[in-house]
Scaffold this active site. Structure first.
Site, mmCIF file in Angstrom:
data_model
loop_
_atom_site.group_PDB
_atom_site.id
_atom_site.type_symbol
_atom_site.label_atom_id
_atom_site.label_comp_id
_atom_site.label_asym_id
_atom_site.label_seq_id
_atom_site.Cartn_x
_atom_site.Cartn_y
_atom_site.Cartn_z
ATOM 1 N N HIS A 1 -5.017 4.353 9.516
ATOM 2 C CA HIS A 1 -4.063 4.432 10.624
ATOM 3 C C HIS A 1 -4.484 5.512 11.615
ATOM 4 C CE1 HIS A 1 -1.702 2.873 7.155
ATOM 5 N NE2 HIS A 1 -1.276 2.021 8.065
ATOM 6 N N LYS B 1 0.850 -1.189 0.000
ATOM 7 C CA LYS B 1 0.000 0.000 0.000
ATOM 8 C C LYS B 1 0.885 1.238 0.000
ATOM 9 C CE LYS B 1 -1.944 -0.863 3.907
ATOM 10 N NZ LYS B 1 -0.958 -1.910 4.241
ATOM 11 N N ASP C 1 0.689 6.739 16.423
ATOM 12 C CA ASP C 1 1.701 5.802 16.909
ATOM 13 C C ASP C 1 3.076 6.422 17.123
ATOM 14 O OD1 ASP C 1 2.536 6.175 14.282
ATOM 15 O OD2 ASP C 1 3.124 4.087 14.017
#
Length: 592
Positions: free
Chosen positions: A225, A106, A424
């Site tokens: 995400h 991706k 993250d």
């Protein structure tokens, strides 16, 4: 609206525990636990192999599609973080075959960097097989306009699953390396996907953030995400209004910012429809969304040849869905595979646990039942000479102080990244800091051997951090070690100045980010470029560059996908840049 933040498993071993569970479910799979590589146990090495992967948290993508008929292997990173290049190199070796390998990723910087690096390293060490490994990047997102995403390109979303299935089927049926690659590339070029969510997801092991959507609000164009979308809508529109608007983002050619797929909108377009559950949507609602999407496409006079629905590409427990259209070729399309071939490949059977059942016929409206009344590889310094810090104790203390500062800053950086990225960054930097502290305790990082320390830190960044940040830090410190090599035996300011400049130049060959870019490059470059003027000046320049990211429009990194006006309005600094600031401030605390 409150994010569902409770989990049965939040342990660091979650990813490997899950992969072992997958292999229990499918005994035809094998797992390299150390590298988190799932692969077919008894691979037919006379066929083209397909390799993919990325961060975990998108299950069943990618490991759930490994098996007869789709993928040969998948490499898994930590949650929302790309696997490192060493893991990918191991996967390439595991699936070595007679016909060649296609790597499909991706379009996310970390995946492209780490899988690309592994491919290049493999080609360099296996020149006789260099031409037998091909690389394909898939980007199908239509939420981010062409102007905003002109550098980073379209994000990879659920559409990549159709590439896996069609290419994997052709490989299973004996297609050549070029045939499989060409079909995969064609399918990739005809995809459009857009997502919508009621709320963001929660990453196990992290604190609950407060940037939730209101109870009467949805977000369109969010990423997988936890990236924010390009617009929020309140009140929540009914499906018969929402779904047509989402489809317009994919099919309209009137909007020059989003005419990614060549629909003609003349009543003769034919598509494959994929309705994807982003993780937290009920099957009850998903069925209603499938029905409304079919109805909306009928209204647009777009013929649906196949429908797939279910969990294909998730974002942990995100309550939302995405719509993907694969525009099928017309008879007059040159150099295109036939519609019949693509549908045969899509329909070809597979025994992978993650692939949902789908009908091998065109959808039809269910006839109504008449109403009847009823009763009821380790790095090494090898030939590099020893370079000593002028003050060994001070070097070691500074490194420890910067690591502890990063660990302490994790909640703040995570909060920034939950708005400006995927949430993250704080944990990634914390993992790297803990890794460096361990290397410091083991004597691998020491002022007695500055070059060896830089190599050790580079290795920690690659293995402990992963993702985009890990790759960038690893490249920088590897280049810094090279720049420090030379006749000098003591790391003087002049030695550092030259090495830092060469390391930055080397980093620039792997990233398009240039200051001001709202990335970690901003404070890093400011520090390095002003370093010859004195440490105090350089530290101040880095601090100011990080602060200025509050008011910058993102040019690269995941923030480039977030709506710029929101970032400026909330004046959120770039999390990666802030991390660099924290490190530099702590390293040179006496220069504040």
């Amino acid at each position: 609206m409150v994010v569902q933040s409770k989990h049965f498993v939040s342990a660091p071993s979650l990813v490997t525990d899950s992969l072992q569970g997958l292999c229990v479910l499918n005994p035809n799979l094998s797992l390299d636990i150390a590298n988190k590589v799932v692969h077919i146990a008894n691979q037919n090495r006379s066929r083209v192999a397909l390799l993919c992967g990325g961060g975990s948290g998108h299950e069943p993508s990618h490991a759930g599609f490994v098996g007869e008929g789709i993928l040969t292997a998948a490499v898994c990173g930590s949650v929302f973080a790309s696997p490192n290049s060493s893991q990918v190199r191991r996967a390439i070796d595991l699936i070595d075959n007679d016909k060649g390998t296609i790597i499909i990723v991706k379009n996310y910087t970390g995946d492209v960097l780490n899988f690309g690096l592994a491919k290049e390293q493999y080609s360099a060490t296996h020149p006789d097989k260099a031409s037998s490994v091909k690389f394909l990047v898939v980007g199908d997102d239509v939420a981010v306009g062409k102007t905003q995403g002109h550098i980073v390109g379209r994000r990879g979303l659920a559409g990549v699953c159709l590439v896996y299935k069609i290419a994997g089927a052709l490989a299973t049926l004996g297609g050549s390396l070029d045939e499989v690659y060409d079909v995969a590339q064609y399918v990739s070029s005809r995809l459009g996907t857009v997502g919508v969510g009621l709320e963001h997801c929660h990453v196990p092991g992290t604190s609950v953030q407060d940037n939730h959507l209101r109870a009467d609000e949805i977000e369109i164009g969010l990423g997988i995400h936890n990236e924010s979308g390009n617009s929020r809508i309140s009140p929540i529109p009914p499906l018969n209004k929402l779904v047509p608007d989402l489809l317009q983002l994919i099919t309209s050619t009137a909007d020059p910012e989003r005419a990614f797929v060549p629909f003609r909108n003349d009543g003769k377009d034919e598509v494959v429809l994929l309705v994807n559950n982003l993780g937290g949507l009920s099957e009850l609602e998903l069925g209603a969304i499938v029905n409304e999407t079919q109805r909306a496409l009928d209204h647009q006079r777009i013929k649906v040849r196949r429908v797939l629905a279910g969990t294909f590409m998730t974002s942990l427990n995100m309550p939302g869905f995405s719509l993907t259209l694969l525009l099928l070729p017309r008879p007059d399309d040159k150099n295109a595979p036939s519609v019949d071939l693509l549908l045969v490949l899509l329909d070809n059977p597979t025994d992978t646990p993650g692939w949902r059942w789908s009908s091998k016929t065109e959808p039809t409206r269910a006839p109504r039942t008449p109403e009847i009344p009823t009763a009821s590889t380790p790095l090494a310094t090898s030939g590099a000479g020893k370079l000593r810090a002028p003050n060994v104790a001070s070097f070691n203390t500074s490194v420890e102080r910067s690591c502890r500062a990063l660990i302490a800053a994790e909640p703040e950086i995570t909060k920034m990244d939950s708005i400006a990225g995927d949430g993250d960054c704080g944990l990634t930097l914390k993992d790297g800091a803990n890794g460096v502290l361990k290397a410091l305790e083991e004597g691998k990082v020491t002022g007695e051997d500055v070059i060896g320390s830089m190599i050790a830190i580079s290795k920690v960044a690659e293995e402990a951090m992963g993702g985009t940040s890990g790759a960038l830090y690893s490249i920088f410190f590897s280049a810094l070690a090279q720049g420090l090599s030379g006749p000098s035996t003591v790391a003087t300011s002049d030695v550092w100045s030259s090495a830092l400049k060469s390391a930055l130049d080397r980093l620039y060959t792997y990233t398009r980010a240039r200051p001001p870019s709202r990335t970690l490059v901003d404070p890093l470059a400011a520090f390095i470029e002003t370093f010859p003027s004195g440490l105090e000046v350089a530290v101040k320049a880095a601090r100011e560059a990080a602060e200025k990211t509050r008011d910058l429009e993102a040019q690269a990194g995941r923030s480039a996908y977030v709506e710029g006006g929101r970032l400026k309005a909330e004046r959120v600094p770039d999390p990666g840049a802030w991390g660099v600031k924290v490190v530099i401030d702590a390293l040179f605390v006496d220069s504040k």
